[in-house]
Scaffold this motif. Structure first.
Motif, PDB file in Angstrom:
ATOM      1  N   ASN A 164      37.860 -15.592  -5.754  1.00 15.79           N
ATOM      2  CA  ASN A 164      36.613 -15.202  -6.386  1.00 15.79           C
ATOM      3  C   ASN A 164      35.650 -16.378  -6.468  1.00 15.79           C
ATOM      4  OD1 ASN A 164      35.243 -15.390  -9.389  1.00 15.79           O
ATOM      5  ND2 ASN A 164      34.965 -13.357  -8.460  1.00 15.79           N
TER       6      ASN A 164
ATOM      7  N   GLN B 203      24.252 -16.107   0.829  1.00 12.74           N
ATOM      8  CA  GLN B 203      25.456 -15.341   1.049  1.00 12.74           C
ATOM      9  C   GLN B 203      26.648 -16.288   1.157  1.00 12.74           C
ATOM     10  OE1 GLN B 203      24.930 -12.862   4.460  1.00 12.74           O
ATOM     11  NE2 GLN B 203      23.386 -11.571   3.471  1.00 12.74           N
TER      12      GLN B 203
ATOM     13  N   GLN C  94      30.911 -16.495   2.027  1.00 11.22           N
ATOM     14  CA  GLN C  94      32.118 -15.898   2.579  1.00 11.22           C
ATOM     15  C   GLN C  94      33.323 -16.632   2.015  1.00 11.22           C
ATOM     16  OE1 GLN C  94      31.970 -13.207   4.610  1.00 11.22           O
ATOM     17  NE2 GLN C  94      29.728 -13.268   4.607  1.00 11.22           N
TER      18      GLN C  94
ATOM     19  N   TYR D   3      27.005 -13.121 -10.446  1.00  9.08           N
ATOM     20  CA  TYR D   3      27.404 -12.258  -9.342  1.00  9.08           C
ATOM     21  C   TYR D   3      28.700 -12.754  -8.713  1.00  9.08           C
ATOM     22  CZ  TYR D   3      27.245  -9.712  -4.944  1.00  9.08           C
ATOM     23  OH  TYR D   3      27.549  -8.902  -3.873  1.00  9.08           O
ATOM     24  N   ASP D   4      29.572 -11.821  -8.391  1.00 11.15           N
ATOM     25  CA  ASP D   4      30.876 -12.155  -7.833  1.00 11.15           C
ATOM     26  C   ASP D   4      30.955 -11.938  -6.331  1.00 11.15           C
ATOM     27  OD1 ASP D   4      32.281 -10.855 -10.803  1.00 11.15           O
ATOM     28  OD2 ASP D   4      32.457 -12.949 -10.140  1.00 11.15           O
ATOM     29  N   TYR D   5      31.485 -12.936  -5.636  1.00  9.86           N
ATOM     30  CA  TYR D   5      31.887 -12.801  -4.248  1.00  9.86           C
ATOM     31  C   TYR D   5      33.406 -12.755  -4.212  1.00  9.86           C
ATOM     32  CZ  TYR D   5      27.187 -13.872  -2.528  1.00  9.86           C
ATOM     33  OH  TYR D   5      25.842 -13.838  -2.241  1.00  9.86           O
ATOM     34  N   TRP D   6      33.926 -11.971  -3.282  1.00 10.02           N
ATOM     35  CA  TRP D   6      35.372 -11.789  -3.187  1.00 10.02           C
ATOM     36  C   TRP D   6      35.887 -11.999  -1.778  1.00 10.02           C
ATOM     37  CZ3 TRP D   6      38.023 -11.239  -7.602  1.00 10.02           C
ATOM     38  CH2 TRP D   6      37.321 -10.781  -8.733  1.00 10.02           C
TER      39      TRP D   6
END
Length: 117
Positions: free
Chosen positions: A96, A1, A3, A104-107
């Motif tokens: 991003n 994960q 952040q 896969y995109d984290y924002w």
């Protein structure tokens, strides 16, 4: 994960400059490309600039020559130096992070940039 936390947004006059920062935390090793997107009211999200871990960069035509993206892999931080700001640069800017292989995109939560005349 992963952040992502942005900072540096604010109000600036046209022609001025602003520097955005985005720091990644967590499983940062899974991120390949980091970058910036923006969204203005009534418009769809658009790419501003991206930078891979190898240093390859990509810019939207609208910001070429004015914005510069850079990345500090030690601090896990990506920056967006915005110069010669225009009224049309007004938007919420989102950090991003794109995962390797999967895409896969984290924002981040976004930071507001308002350019005034």
């Amino acid at each position: 994960q992963v952040q992502l936390v942005e900072s540096g947004g604010g109000l600036v006059q046209a022609g001025g400059s602003l520097r955005l920062s985005c720091t990644a935390s967590g499983s940062v090793f899974i991120i390949n490309a980091m970058g910036w997107y923006r969204q203005a009211p009534g418009k769809q999200r658009e790419l501003v600039a991206t930078c891979t871990t190898s240093g390859s960069t990509n810019y939207a035509d609208s910001v070429k020559g004015r914005f510069t993206i850079s990345r500090d892999n030690v601090k896990n931080t990506v920056y967006l130096q915005m110069n010669s700001l225009k009224l049309e640069d007004t938007a919420v800017y989102y950090c991003n992070g794109k995962v390797r292989v999967s895409g896969y995109d984290y924002w981040g939560q976004g930071t507001q940039v308002i350019v005034s005349s």
